[in-house]
Design a protein around this motif. Structure first.
Motif, PDB file in Angstrom:
ATOM      1  N   TYR A 283      -1.780  34.291   3.943  1.00 16.13           N
ATOM      2  CA  TYR A 283      -2.716  35.214   4.603  1.00 16.13           C
ATOM      3  C   TYR A 283      -2.095  36.613   4.684  1.00 16.13           C
ATOM      4  O   TYR A 283      -2.198  37.405   3.755  1.00 16.13           O
ATOM      5  N   ASP A 284      -1.439  36.910   5.757  1.00 13.81           N
ATOM      6  CA  ASP A 284      -0.809  38.199   5.987  1.00 13.81           C
ATOM      7  C   ASP A 284       0.697  37.998   6.090  1.00 13.81           C
ATOM      8  O   ASP A 284       1.174  37.266   6.965  1.00 13.81           O
ATOM      9  N   VAL A 285       1.462  38.635   5.192  1.00 15.57           N
ATOM     10  CA  VAL A 285       2.901  38.387   5.108  1.00 15.57           C
ATOM     11  C   VAL A 285       3.619  38.778   6.401  1.00 15.57           C
ATOM     12  O   VAL A 285       4.460  38.021   6.918  1.00 15.57           O
ATOM     13  N   THR A 286       3.316  39.934   6.910  1.00  7.07           N
ATOM     14  CA  THR A 286       4.002  40.397   8.120  1.00  7.07           C
ATOM     15  C   THR A 286       3.798  39.446   9.287  1.00  7.07           C
ATOM     16  O   THR A 286       4.746  39.072  10.001  1.00  7.07           O
ATOM     17  N   GLU A 287       2.560  39.031   9.490  1.00 10.76           N
ATOM     18  CA  GLU A 287       2.263  38.098  10.573  1.00 10.76           C
ATOM     19  C   GLU A 287       2.911  36.750  10.316  1.00 10.76           C
ATOM     20  O   GLU A 287       3.416  36.095  11.246  1.00 10.76           O
ATOM     21  N   ALA A 288       2.935  36.323   9.043  1.00 11.92           N
ATOM     22  CA  ALA A 288       3.526  35.021   8.716  1.00 11.92           C
ATOM     23  C   ALA A 288       5.026  35.016   8.978  1.00 11.92           C
ATOM     24  O   ALA A 288       5.572  34.028   9.487  1.00 11.92           O
ATOM     25  N   VAL A 289       5.710  36.096   8.629  1.00 13.85           N
ATOM     26  CA  VAL A 289       7.151  36.166   8.870  1.00 13.85           C
ATOM     27  C   VAL A 289       7.434  36.107  10.368  1.00 13.85           C
ATOM     28  O   VAL A 289       8.349  35.403  10.828  1.00 13.85           O
ATOM     29  N   ARG A 290       6.647  36.832  11.153  1.00 16.38           N
ATOM     30  CA  ARG A 290       6.818  36.805  12.608  1.00 16.38           C
ATOM     31  C   ARG A 290       6.622  35.384  13.144  1.00 16.38           C
ATOM     32  O   ARG A 290       7.432  34.888  13.938  1.00 16.38           O
ATOM     33  N   THR A 291       5.574  34.745  12.680  1.00 12.85           N
ATOM     34  CA  THR A 291       5.287  33.385  13.136  1.00 12.85           C
ATOM     35  C   THR A 291       6.384  32.419  12.691  1.00 12.85           C
ATOM     36  O   THR A 291       6.798  31.531  13.446  1.00 12.85           O
ATOM     37  N   ALA A 292       6.859  32.584  11.468  1.00  6.72           N
ATOM     38  CA  ALA A 292       7.892  31.696  10.939  1.00  6.72           C
ATOM     39  C   ALA A 292       9.146  31.733  11.797  1.00  6.72           C
ATOM     40  O   ALA A 292       9.736  30.688  12.125  1.00  6.72           O
ATOM     41  N   VAL A 293       9.560  32.927  12.210  1.00  7.38           N
ATOM     42  CA  VAL A 293      10.761  33.040  13.032  1.00  7.38           C
ATOM     43  C   VAL A 293      10.499  32.524  14.444  1.00  7.38           C
ATOM     44  O   VAL A 293      11.371  31.910  15.065  1.00  7.38           O
ATOM     45  N   GLU A 294       9.314  32.735  14.942  1.00  8.79           N
ATOM     46  CA  GLU A 294       8.981  32.200  16.263  1.00  8.79           C
ATOM     47  C   GLU A 294       9.029  30.672  16.260  1.00  8.79           C
ATOM     48  O   GLU A 294       9.484  30.050  17.229  1.00  8.79           O
ATOM     49  N   VAL A 295       8.567  30.074  15.175  1.00 13.05           N
ATOM     50  CA  VAL A 295       8.522  28.611  15.094  1.00 13.05           C
ATOM     51  C   VAL A 295       9.900  28.021  14.799  1.00 13.05           C
ATOM     52  O   VAL A 295      10.337  27.058  15.453  1.00 13.05           O
ATOM     53  N   ALA A 296      10.589  28.577  13.813  1.00 19.26           N
ATOM     54  CA  ALA A 296      11.862  27.985  13.370  1.00 19.26           C
ATOM     55  C   ALA A 296      13.069  28.604  14.047  1.00 19.26           C
ATOM     56  O   ALA A 296      14.168  28.045  13.990  1.00 19.26           O
ATOM     57  N   GLY A 297      12.885  29.768  14.653  1.00 22.89           N
ATOM     58  CA  GLY A 297      14.026  30.449  15.232  1.00 22.89           C
ATOM     59  C   GLY A 297      14.807  31.201  14.170  1.00 22.89           C
ATOM     60  O   GLY A 297      14.469  31.202  12.987  1.00 22.89           O
ATOM     61  N   THR A 298      15.888  31.816  14.598  1.00 22.53           N
ATOM     62  CA  THR A 298      16.694  32.601  13.659  1.00 22.53           C
ATOM     63  C   THR A 298      17.482  31.723  12.688  1.00 22.53           C
ATOM     64  O   THR A 298      18.145  32.234  11.782  1.00 22.53           O
ATOM     65  N   GLU A 299      17.402  30.406  12.874  1.00 23.02           N
ATOM     66  CA  GLU A 299      18.056  29.483  11.944  1.00 23.02           C
ATOM     67  C   GLU A 299      17.179  29.167  10.730  1.00 23.02           C
ATOM     68  O   GLU A 299      17.555  28.366   9.872  1.00 23.02           O
ATOM     69  N   LEU A 300      16.011  29.808  10.629  1.00 24.26           N
ATOM     70  CA  LEU A 300      15.120  29.568   9.498  1.00 24.26           C
ATOM     71  C   LEU A 300      15.879  29.759   8.185  1.00 24.26           C
ATOM     72  O   LEU A 300      16.539  30.772   7.977  1.00 24.26           O
ATOM     73  N   GLY A 301      15.763  28.757   7.307  1.00 22.89           N
ATOM     74  CA  GLY A 301      16.521  28.791   6.062  1.00 22.89           C
ATOM     75  C   GLY A 301      16.102  29.901   5.122  1.00 22.89           C
ATOM     76  O   GLY A 301      16.922  30.701   4.659  1.00 22.89           O
ATOM     77  N   ALA A 302      14.797  29.964   4.805  1.00 22.13           N
ATOM     78  CA  ALA A 302      14.317  30.969   3.861  1.00 22.13           C
ATOM     79  C   ALA A 302      12.822  31.137   3.987  1.00 22.13           C
ATOM     80  O   ALA A 302      12.115  30.285   4.545  1.00 22.13           O
TER      81      ALA A 302
ATOM     82  N   LEU B 265      12.854  40.534   8.964  1.00 26.48           N
ATOM     83  CA  LEU B 265      13.711  39.408   9.347  1.00 26.48           C
ATOM     84  C   LEU B 265      14.933  39.892  10.120  1.00 26.48           C
ATOM     85  O   LEU B 265      15.318  39.293  11.138  1.00 26.48           O
ATOM     86  N   ASP B 266      15.535  40.960   9.644  1.00 29.37           N
ATOM     87  CA  ASP B 266      16.714  41.497  10.337  1.00 29.37           C
ATOM     88  C   ASP B 266      16.358  41.968  11.740  1.00 29.37           C
ATOM     89  O   ASP B 266      17.105  41.735  12.701  1.00 29.37           O
ATOM     90  N   GLU B 267      15.215  42.614  11.881  1.00 31.96           N
ATOM     91  CA  GLU B 267      14.780  43.089  13.195  1.00 31.96           C
ATOM     92  C   GLU B 267      14.517  41.933  14.148  1.00 31.96           C
ATOM     93  O   GLU B 267      14.722  42.055  15.373  1.00 31.96           O
TER      94      GLU B 267
END
Length: 442
Positions: A240-259, A278-280
């Protein structure tokens, strides 16, 4: 040593009918003429590299050895040849007992080659050697083309990881061979489980867009994947939307998200934005994987992007525009009789339209400069010059019909890395050009 000794679960069927019909009709005629038992030498080589390529890569040697070992005729195959009246009964009786009993020498798998290089030399009676032409060329032309494309992509990647993912873009059996050849050429893993099962290649894979679309929200999809595969998984973020997906991915997996994986859009721009985001968010160790119809040129164009791995499919398994190496299998020497002591006579096809062959049972060596960098591929049918004695390229693969050299796939992969490193730096340029070193005949 056979494949089972390496711990690789490979089940290769009979290869006896992976053969063009004229191999059988030549066999029948030679048996009748009394020339079938003449000692003969066939060589596999290419007259030219594919347009723009600076070097070739030998791949498929291990599969050739499997094919030779499994070149056997069962009753059903013989009945097929009989019913189609392809050969006569005398030839069928000869085929029933067929076992290759000759010798095979060749460039070791993973080595580089150039126009004229005798990448494989098959020696024995005319009858036993001629039957192997089609299957040997089928394997070497396909696998070497894939390995050459993989090598160019590996050079372009500059040490970043490469994933072979072309199974859905080619024949299901070719996909396994392609994954194997890509691994020799420098790829790190494959999505194809059959290739992992047969050859021990590392396998990877997580999810496609369908998995995200299955769920009511992207967050639900990410949560399901993380719950199943752990925080170190790779989440696909461009449904869908990359920016929103990246935010959601880190919220779900935490900063330990593999890739995270990006499969569309302006990959250079998107990769930079995703890395910054991701760095932010504190996910500084989260990797970025890009896919989407990549080839060596696209990979090279992403050299400045914060990309950690590339997934390549269609362009890899089709040789990135060159799906074959145009290798040929030619008789270069033969005896004048079936007498084992009869001397060999050099033979070669004469042509004025680009199909010239050089006769003689040849040796091959690579001359290097004072820094150890290759400067010429030297071929000859006579004595080997003293300065090249230690630079021989051909190794014994089969002796008296028995495989004497078989090695793990990683050995071929490592050999290729070393062989490519021994070429002039211009070998890795993607711009069109002639072979990076000349071929010289002595």
């Amino acid at each position: 040593m056979n494949v089972a000794d390496l711990g690789l679960p490979v089940d290769v069927p009979s290869t006896a009918l992976f053969t063009d019909q004229y191999e059988f009709t030549m066999l029948q005629a030679a048996l009748k003429a009394g020339t079938a038992d003449r000692h003969s030498v066939f060589e596999v080589f290419t007259r030219r590299l594919p347009e723009g390529r600076r070097y070739g890569v030998v791949a498929g040697t291990g599969r050739v050895l499997d094919a030779v070992e499994n070149f056997r005729f069962d009753a059903g195959m013989l009945d097929f040849l009989r019913d189609r009246r392809i050969v006569d009964e005398a030839t069928l009786r000869w085929l029933a007992d067929y076992r290759f009993g000759g010798d095979i020498w060749g460039y070791p798998e993973g080595e580089v080659y150039f126009p004229g290089s005798p990448v494989l030399r098959v020696e024995g009676s005319f009858a036993e050697c001629v039957l192997l032409e089609t299957v040997i060329l089928s394997i070497l032309n396909h696998d070497s083309a894939i390995a050459a494309a993989a090598s160019r992509m590996s050079s372009a990647a500059g040490g970043r990881r490469l994933i072979e993912m072309g199974a859905r873009r080619t024949h299901e059996l070719a996909a396994v061979a392609a994954a194997r050849a890509a691994y020799v050429g420098g790829f790190d893993s494959t999505s194809d489980l059959a290739a992992g099962f047969r050859y021990g290649i590392p396998t990877v894979g997580t999810s496609a867009h369908a998995f995200t679309l299955l769920h009511d929200t992207e967050r639900d999809a990410f949560r399901a994947q993380v719950d199943s595969l752990g925080r170190g998984t790779t989440l696909l973020v461009d449904t869908y939307d990359v920016t929103e997906a990246v935010r959601t991915a880190v919220e779900v997996a935490g900063t330990e998200l593999g890739a995270v994986r990006i499969d569309s859009g302006d990959l250079l721009l998107v990769a930079h934005r995703v890395r910054e985001q991701l760095d932010e968010l504190g996910a500084r160790d989260t990797k970025i994987v890009v896919t989407s119809d990549l080839d060596e040129y696209a990979i090279a164009s992403l050299a400045a992007a914060p990309v950690d791995a590339y997934g390549v499919g269609t362009q890899l398994v089709t040789g990135s525009g060159h799906p074959t190496c145009a290798m040929v299998y030619k008789l270069v020497a033969r005896a004048g009789s079936a007498d084992p002591k009869a001397p060999l006579t050099s033979v070669a096809k004469k042509s004025t339209v680009g199909k010239l062959s050089v006769g003689g049972r040849k040796w091959a060596a690579r001359r290097v400069d004072e820094r150890g960098v290759a400067e010429a591929e030297v071929l000859g049918a006579g004595p080997v010059p003293d300065e090249l004695v230690d630079r021989h390229l051909l190794v014994e693969l089969v002796k008296g019909g028995e495989v004497v050299t078989r090695e793990p796939l990683d050995a071929a992969r490592e050999r290729h890395t070393a062989a490519r490193a021994g070429l002039p730096l211009s070998a890795t340029q993607l711009s069109r050009g002639e072979p990076v070193i000349p071929t010289e005949y002595m």
